[in-house]
Design an enzyme around this catalytic site. Structure first.
Site, short mmCIF file in Angstrom:
data_model
loop_
_atom_site.label_atom_id
_atom_site.label_comp_id
_atom_site.label_asym_id
_atom_site.label_seq_id
_atom_site.Cartn_x
_atom_site.Cartn_y
_atom_site.Cartn_z
CB ILE A 91 -0.96 0.14 1.21
CG1 ILE A 91 -1.95 -1.06 0.97
CG2 ILE A 91 -1.72 1.12 1.12
CD1 ILE A 91 -2.86 -1.28 2.27
CG ASP A 133 9.47 -0.86 5.08
OD1 ASP A 133 8.32 -0.60 4.99
OD2 ASP A 133 9.95 -1.89 5.41
CB THR A 139 -5.46 4.77 5.18
OG1 THR A 139 -4.23 4.63 4.77
CG2 THR A 139 -5.92 6.12 4.73
CD GLU A 184 -11.99 1.25 12.99
OE1 GLU A 184 -12.24 0.30 12.23
OE2 GLU A 184 -10.93 1.93 12.84
CG HIS A 222 -11.29 0.40 8.89
ND1 HIS A 222 -11.20 0.07 9.91
CD2 HIS A 222 -10.76 0.20 7.80
CE1 HIS A 222 -9.98 -0.93 9.65
NE2 HIS A 222 -9.83 -0.69 8.44
N GLY A 269 -10.96 2.14 3.46
CA GLY A 269 -9.99 1.89 2.61
C GLY A 269 -9.94 1.08 1.45
#
Length: 317
Positions: free
Chosen positions: A157, A176, A242, A273, A291, A293
């Site tokens: 993503i 990363d 996201t 959530e 939510h 995505g």
């Protein structure tokens, strides 16, 4: 063989499975009744998305399960190691929804830089009586072209998000733990393509040098982005999450927005959530979505087909 798609599956996936002789139950069973339903109906394959939690107790209570498939990227709602220790095969569909999530990132980014999330709230209320005032309030938008997008987490993503940024003329920085360098190929409608090679930077460098930051990491035990990290970001910058709730400290986020250190935020996921905090929901500087995505028609079709193909491959050996 019977398959339960407890959080739903696209019709294309059902058709594929039924063509191969599977019986598909595309229904929503409450978690407290799930084990009984699986055992009573002799379900061998359980397909879920993010809503259904597959924990150790459910796995123990369903000895007939042979596989668990997750439609989407994360596997944090499934006790993967325990399931595999019981001989249950677990898989997900990491590529199917990447493009959809990446596009939502830019929906929130464009909302933020052009104040659309706030103007969509105020135009229905005051557009007829305060049009000129609203026009003035929202006249200080900025372009994305020429700006820098920092991406935290450079999996599928994150890389899909980077491709859109590059296509828009943005500079991309990323951090990363595993990926230190990546070559991205941007393909266009006429068959042309162009490659970009990007190298990883430290988190603090990405935060300090980006105009906007987008988070693409799995669930964390502690905040990845808290008060300290938000403080490293450029004054007037924006942040998009996201990925998962709990990655970003929402209290620190509101403080950064209220102090005007950050200009805006975009959230698709939340710490509490499915009951986001009212301070988040009512903040005029936050672009909000529930939510969604990976919730596009195209992604759902790809997910359904990929789930079906994996089930067929694993259960029809």
């Amino acid at each position: 063989m019977k398959i339960l798609a407890n959080d739903g599956i696209a019709q294309e996936g059902i058709d594929l499975l039924e063509k191969e002789g599977f019986e598909v139950k595309n229904t929503r069973v409450a978690e407290e009744q799930l084990a009984n339903y699986i055992n009573k109906n002799k379900i061998e394959g359980l397909l879920v998305r993010s809503a259904t939690k597959v924990n150790k107790k459910l796995i123990d209570d369903c000895p007939g399960l042979k596989l668990i498939g997750r439609g989407g990227v994360g596997l944090d709602n499934i006790d993967v190691k325990y399931a595999e220790s019981k001989g249950i095969q677990v898989f997900n569909t990491p590529e199917a929804s990447s493009g959809s999530v990446a596009e939502l990132v830019f929906a929130h980014l464009l909302n933020g830089v052009r104040y659309l999330h706030d103007s969509n709230r105020n135009m229905p209320l005051d557009g007829d009586s305060q049009f000129k005032q609203l026009k003035k309030s929202y006249a200080a938008g900025v372009e994305l072209r020429g700006k820098t997008l920092g991406i935290v987490g450079f999996g599928r993503i994150g890389q899909a998000t980077a491709k859109i940024a590059l296509a828009l003329g943005m500079e991309v920085l990323f951090t990363d733990h595993e990926t230190k360098e990546a070559t991205l190929s941007l393909s266009f409608f006429d068959g042309q393509s162009i490659d970009f090679t990007l190298k990883s930077s430290e988190l603090k460098e990405v935060l300090a040098n980006s105009d906007f930051v987008s988070l693409h990491v799995p669930a964390q035990d502690t905040y990845l982005i808290g008060k300290k990290e938000l403080g490293l970001m450029k004054p007037g910058s924006g942040i998009i999450n996201t990925s998962r709730g709990g990655v970003l400290d929402e209290v620190a986020l509101v403080e950064a927005l209220d102090s005007e250190h950050l200009a805006f935020a975009g959230l698709d996921v939340y710490e509490s959530e499915p009951n986001p905090e009212i301070k988040i929901l009512m903040n005029p500087k936050i672009s909000l979505s529930p939510h969604i995505g990976g919730s596009t028609l195209e992604a759902q079709e790809r997910i359904g087909i990929e789930l079906a193909e994996r089930v067929i491959k694993l259960l029809k050996k």
